[in-house]
Design a protein around this motif. Structure first.
Motif, PDB file in Angstrom:
ATOM      1  N   ILE A 135       0.859  -1.080   0.092  1.00  0.00           N
ATOM      2  CA  ILE A 135       0.012  -0.198   0.130  1.00  0.00           C
ATOM      3  C   ILE A 135       0.826   1.262   0.033  1.00  0.00           C
ATOM      4  O   ILE A 135       1.772   1.449   0.836  1.00  0.00           O
ATOM      5  CB  ILE A 135      -0.971   0.046   1.363  1.00  0.00           C
ATOM      6  CG1 ILE A 135      -1.823  -1.203   1.180  1.00  0.00           C
ATOM      7  CG2 ILE A 135      -1.803   1.185   1.099  1.00  0.00           C
ATOM      8  CD1 ILE A 135      -2.775  -1.589   2.432  1.00  0.00           C
ATOM      9  N   PRO A 136       0.761   2.237  -0.931  1.00  0.00           N
ATOM     10  CA  PRO A 136       1.779   3.150  -1.019  1.00  0.00           C
ATOM     11  C   PRO A 136       1.526   4.119   0.163  1.00  0.00           C
ATOM     12  O   PRO A 136       0.470   4.242   0.643  1.00  0.00           O
ATOM     13  CB  PRO A 136       1.115   3.869  -2.433  1.00  0.00           C
ATOM     14  CG  PRO A 136       0.507   2.830  -3.151  1.00  0.00           C
ATOM     15  CD  PRO A 136      -0.183   1.945  -1.957  1.00  0.00           C
ATOM     16  N   PHE A 137       2.660   4.549   0.332  1.00  0.00           N
ATOM     17  CA  PHE A 137       2.680   5.960   1.287  1.00  0.00           C
ATOM     18  C   PHE A 137       2.665   5.246   3.017  1.00  0.00           C
ATOM     19  O   PHE A 137       2.831   6.148   3.762  1.00  0.00           O
ATOM     20  CB  PHE A 137       1.673   7.032   1.116  1.00  0.00           C
ATOM     21  CG  PHE A 137       1.745   7.616  -0.148  1.00  0.00           C
ATOM     22  CD1 PHE A 137       2.818   8.529  -0.498  1.00  0.00           C
ATOM     23  CD2 PHE A 137       0.714   7.483  -1.045  1.00  0.00           C
ATOM     24  CE1 PHE A 137       2.993   8.877  -1.859  1.00  0.00           C
ATOM     25  CE2 PHE A 137       0.944   7.824  -2.331  1.00  0.00           C
ATOM     26  CZ  PHE A 137       1.990   8.524  -2.810  1.00  0.00           C
ATOM     27  N   VAL A 138       2.104   4.143   3.203  1.00  0.00           N
ATOM     28  CA  VAL A 138       1.840   3.816   4.507  1.00  0.00           C
ATOM     29  C   VAL A 138       2.826   2.793   5.067  1.00  0.00           C
ATOM     30  O   VAL A 138       2.876   2.178   5.971  1.00  0.00           O
ATOM     31  CB  VAL A 138       0.464   3.219   4.874  1.00  0.00           C
ATOM     32  CG1 VAL A 138      -0.504   4.482   5.017  1.00  0.00           C
ATOM     33  CG2 VAL A 138      -0.187   2.375   3.821  1.00  0.00           C
ATOM     34  N   LYS A 139       3.501   2.109   4.002  1.00  0.00           N
ATOM     35  CA  LYS A 139       4.613   1.307   4.034  1.00  0.00           C
ATOM     36  C   LYS A 139       3.894  -0.178   4.760  1.00  0.00           C
ATOM     37  O   LYS A 139       4.580  -0.708   5.771  1.00  0.00           O
ATOM     38  CB  LYS A 139       5.857   1.630   4.978  1.00  0.00           C
ATOM     39  CG  LYS A 139       6.778   2.754   4.173  1.00  0.00           C
ATOM     40  CD  LYS A 139       8.123   2.878   4.971  1.00  0.00           C
ATOM     41  CE  LYS A 139       8.454   4.070   4.147  1.00  0.00           C
ATOM     42  NZ  LYS A 139      10.086   4.440   4.519  1.00  0.00           N
ATOM     43  N   LYS A 140       2.756  -0.594   4.182  1.00  0.00           N
ATOM     44  CA  LYS A 140       2.157  -1.679   4.788  1.00  0.00           C
ATOM     45  C   LYS A 140       1.815  -2.603   3.445  1.00  0.00           C
ATOM     46  O   LYS A 140       1.823  -2.160   2.279  1.00  0.00           O
ATOM     47  CB  LYS A 140       0.819  -1.507   5.294  1.00  0.00           C
ATOM     48  CG  LYS A 140       0.892  -0.238   6.613  1.00  0.00           C
ATOM     49  CD  LYS A 140       1.349  -1.189   7.826  1.00  0.00           C
ATOM     50  CE  LYS A 140       1.382  -0.281   8.973  1.00  0.00           C
ATOM     51  NZ  LYS A 140       1.726  -0.711  10.136  1.00  0.00           N
TER      52      LYS A 140
END
Length: 146
Positions: free
Chosen positions: A20-25
């Motif tokens: 998932i982009p930007f959340v590093k998940k």
């Protein structure tokens, strides 16, 4: 498969997870991961199971040794009471009883020390195996984080 291969497969699943982009998940297949974790559990060294069994056996051996020593002491006490009327025989019985008690106590100590040493040796091996597995898991997690 051995534990290292299973961990590598787990690493692949995590690497292939949807990020998932930007959340590093990442999203991963939970069933695959749980299945691999179960397989890893089954592959852990048999020494872990053996160590538990040895610890239980050690307690049983120590208990049995104590019971044997107690039985010997009671046997000696009974012999002493039976011989108390005869002075010379009583002296010999006391000496013999003391030897039996000392031997029973020595045997009990030796059995206890031997079983503790054996259990300690197995637990030391298990500890080393755990450390190796733990180090590999840490390395995999570190690689995952990179």
């Amino acid at each position: 498969m051995d534990v290292i291969e299973l961990l590598s497969e787990l690493e692949d699943i995590v690497d292939k997870g949807f990020e998932i982009p930007f959340v590093k998940k990442s999203l991963i297949n939970k069933e695959q991961v749980m299945s691999l974790i179960n397989d890893i559990s089954l592959q852990l060294p048999d020494e872990l199971r053996v160590a538990k069994s040895i610890a239980e056996d050690s307690k049983r051996i120590i208990s049995d040794a104590q019971k044997q020593a107690d039985a010997k002491v009671k046997e000696v006490e009974h012999k002493i009471l039976g011989l108390i009327d005869e002075h010379e025989i009583t002296k010999k019985a006391v000496a013999n009883a003391n030897e039996i008690i000392a031997k029973a106590q020595k045997d009990g100590r030796e059995i206890r020390l031997a079983s503790l040493k054996f259990a300690d040796d197995i637990l030391e091996k298990v500890e080393a195996d755990f450390k190796a597995v733990n180090d590999r898991v840490k390395q995999c997690r570190s690689e995952l984080r990179k």
